[in-house]
Design an enzyme around this catalytic site. Structure first.
Site, short mmCIF file in Angstrom:
data_model
loop_
_atom_site.label_atom_id
_atom_site.label_comp_id
_atom_site.label_asym_id
_atom_site.label_seq_id
_atom_site.Cartn_x
_atom_site.Cartn_y
_atom_site.Cartn_z
N ILE A 1 0.86 -1.18 0.00
CA ILE A 1 0.00 0.00 0.00
C ILE A 1 0.90 1.23 0.00
CG2 ILE A 1 -1.67 1.30 1.34
CD1 ILE A 1 -2.84 -1.41 2.20
N ASP B 1 -4.85 4.32 13.04
CA ASP B 1 -4.48 2.96 13.43
C ASP B 1 -4.93 2.66 14.86
OD1 ASP B 1 -3.09 2.32 11.03
OD2 ASP B 1 -1.41 3.53 11.70
#
Lengths: 490, 490
Positions: free
Chosen positions: B197, B256
């Site tokens: 990614i 996150d």
């Protein structure tokens, strides 16, 4: 990734490209991802929609705005890549991680939300972070200014006055008294109102029964300068347009970060040059404010923010335990207002309208409230206020000769009657609002409720408590199915 | 509101209707709002796109999925109304307001995100709330199970082993040693990996140079049961598909939330029936983990969650200060792996692969690590591991006879040389990764970097530090423009 363009006959609120879901997955992107599309040395950042069928794996569907911007035609080879979000994302992260934002950062977030550079999902994260971590007064001032600057500004000189209600009470059509009274006394009243979102009628919906409300900023300015007052739909004039957008994004999660609620109200006042504002704070178990302490907290916050913005705020804590007046729903509220001007039909509506007006008037004229109250009431009694209302209606393209009997509610109606003798002990304003909405208000302007009782009234079994009106028999039935228990009798 | 349908030749990842922006505003809705569209007694909830031109004010643009679902044809009259969000919105609100969620609530949120009943903006609010207010261990277990259940499950019996790296270190292709060694020793290794990614290559991108990686869940199961191991792309098999979706939504804001990071890893292990997992925790100033304490915290959290899920986790804190091996980028990494099997080219890669494998092996065999290390190394030295790797390549549709020299990097290349004599004191792994990405990796599989030095190496002015490869001269130039300063010499 190089893909073949397929131009689609569709434009959108932002740049959109469509990839086959397999292509998107290959790119590590999914629905609502951010991609760059480039052609002829030009590029735009677009939001990604994914399709299973209409766009092939080697194709990119391009909406007309993107196609025009980049000069793309069907069959052209274009490059599509995943793209990073704009710099304002860092400001959103700061708020998520509990830090204070600068004026510049807040301005950039609002600008990017409005331009579409920040996507709805990112704006939603910002609002969530504001809800959890809060906005302090500096941030709230910055947000208010940024929102005010996001739309049209109306420059007005002199004593520009305004009003806002925290809301939640059906039938609370105080604006129809405040604006004409103040305008008839020579103040400038550039009142912009909202349409109903969760209520049976917003002030703009009700005014629309009598006149046009989707006025441009220019029209609002002109009407205020000639007639003194206006009752317009804020959304039509593109005033504080970021507020509309923020409200839309806040709605699904019903998020009301304090600083955002404050700035939502005050930005519209800043944008129309208001210098004085009276704030209606209805308190009741089903109103938005549940206690006097809470009301005082709101008042304090609004005053504090107003002071920092150069707007004097006068608070008025009102009774929010039951509907105001008799009509609920656009047509019935407008009828109620006209009947109250004509023959004092709804004394509570008149009194509240006069009372709120007098609070601001007392401050402006530096007189006791009792004297201001008399002044305001005299404007109603003498017919000056009604005359002004009709001037405003005319200026907004309505019929100045409109009569209450011209305003016909929905053909279908049904009565809710008392099941026993006794005294009205409680009226559920949320239930009343819900019934009116089920009946079709505000989309069906003729739908709504006509209230026959107030808390404390004595009733006999079979007395009509209220009548529900609708243009649709089906909707009337739906409303009647939930009409039980809205009014308690002891 | 009753509108005339205009069916558009486009399908989408969710139900979409398009209103003219004026119509939407009139409805109090805006871009990405939620509306109900009804026809023939059937209804669907759709997300709103607004258009200026392609849809008229009395029209509603209907995408093909919606049109098919409701049997709508162009010209039909349909009803469109604002709609409320699903019940799971209340669970999101709970998390926003700091409350703990039940297993059922978490499951419903994940289901509704996957079905599209919750929109991206609402999912984004949920993730933001998780980031700020946290998820406790119960919530994390529930989230892991919900994510595991969101996609395909692979049922495997016996000693099913797995590996995960916290990542951030270029060239860390440990999987190419762990999987073959363990499979050659008789364990089942259903390894699913991600594509890059933000890095120059994910394990799946590198494996794709050698074989197919978009295997179905069925294929993965079959290959593991016949060959013992697999190196597949997790995204292709629809394993833990909610995780892909959550990662997509987390990406723009780089959120996150700890519980979500943990469940993201463990859900994939749960879904493929893994019972033992070794966790690579690279520590370095530019790795994802910056200190040993942080690494131990991660290890502890993973062990705790693993225990609650029935997966034994063995941690391995590794050195994350520089790239592993020589190749960076899909082709160069694959070449490096083959050359290391063939003639021990990258000793650091081999040693780390063996070391990590031996940690899990020591636990499984209940032997000291030294003995496990020897066991693992023997599998490499004897050729058994390479043989197994080639069996896996064959099972995944690749050429089992592939030679390192078959793997050609991009034609365009340029060298970065030492500017002075001295010792390599620092290698910026983020910079190295960025150069490789600018060169085109991972989309251009032949793009990347070949490293010639490690930290501590002595170099002379003019020595080649690394070579950048690309299929595109333009991209090579772009990469070379930022290539300065990636390696420090003292």
């Amino acid at each position: 990734m190089e893909l073949r363009a397929k131009v689609l006959d569709l434009d959108a609120d932002k740049y959109v490209v469509v990839l086959n879901e397999k292509t998107a997955k290959r790119m590590g992107e999914g629905p609502d991802g951010r991609v760059e599309i480039a052609k002829n040395g030009k590029r735009v950042v677009a939001i990604l929609n994914t399709a299973k069928r209409s766009v092939a794996e080697d194709e990119v569907g391009v909406l007309t705005d993107v196609a025009e911007e980049l000069g793309i035609e069907t069959g052209d080879l274009v490059e599509v890549y995943p793209e990073e979000p704009p710099a304002s994302i860092e400001a959103i992260r700061k708020k998520i991680f509990g830090k204070k934002l600068t004026e510049e950062e807040i301005r950039k977030i609002i600008e990017d939300v409005m331009s579409g550079a920040l996507f709805t999902a990112e704006a939603s994260a910002f609002i969530t972070a504001c809800e959890i971590n809060g906005l302090d007064m500096d941030e709230t001032v910055a947000l208010t200014k940024a929102i005010a600057d996001s739309g049209e500004r109306i420059q007005l000189e002199g004593e520009v006055v305004d009003k806002h209600s925290i809301g939640g009470v059906p039938g609370n059509r105080i604006t129809f008294f405040f604006v004409p009274i103040m305008a008839s006394l020579g103040y400038k009243v550039p009142k912009t109102s909202s349409r109903a979102i969760t209520s049976p009628a917003g002030t703009a919906d009700t005014m629309e029964v009598l006149a046009r409300v989707d006025l441009s900023a220019e029209e609002i300015k002109e009407i205020v300068e000639t007639v003194g007052g206006v009752i317009a739909w804020g959304g039509g004039a593109n005033i504080a347009s970021a507020d509309d957008r923020l409200i839309q994004i806040r709605r699904p999660l019903r998020l009301d970060p304090l600083g955002m609620v404050l700035s939502s109200v005050m930005a519209k006042k800043v944008a129309v040059s208001s210098k004085y504002m009276v704030l209606d704070l209805p308190v009741g178990p089903e109103a938005k404010i549940h206690s006097f302490n809470e009301a005082r907290d709101w008042e304090k916050k609004f005053k504090e923010l107003g002071d920092l913005l150069g707007i004097k705020v006068v608070g008025f804590i009102s009774n929010g335990i039951q509907p105001i007046g008799k009509g609920i729903g656009p047509v019935l509220e407008a009828k109620d207002v006209l009947l109250t001007y004509e023959r004092g039909l709804s004394q509570d509506l008149l009194e509240k309208g006069v009372e709120i007006t007098s609070r601001l008037l007392a401050f402006l004229k530096k007189v006791p409230v009792s004297r201001a109250r008399k002044l305001a009431m005299d404007q109603v009694r003498s017919g000056e206020a009604e005359k002004k209302l009709r001037e405003i209606i005319e200026a907004q393209g309505g019929d100045p000769e409109v009569k209450p009997e011209d305003l016909e509610p929905g053909l279908h109606n049904a009565e809710v009657t008392a099941e026993r003798d006794g005294k009205v002990s409680y009226i559920s304003i949320q239930k009343i609002a819900k019934i009116a909405r089920y009946a079709g208000a505000p989309t069906d302007k003729k739908a709504g409720i006509w209230m026959n009782v107030k808390v404390g009234d004595k009733v006999k079994k079979g007395d009509v408590l209220f009548t529900v009106f609708s243009s649709s028999e089906r909707k009337l039935r739906a409303a009647m199915e939930i009409a039980e228990g809205a009014i308690h009798i002891e």
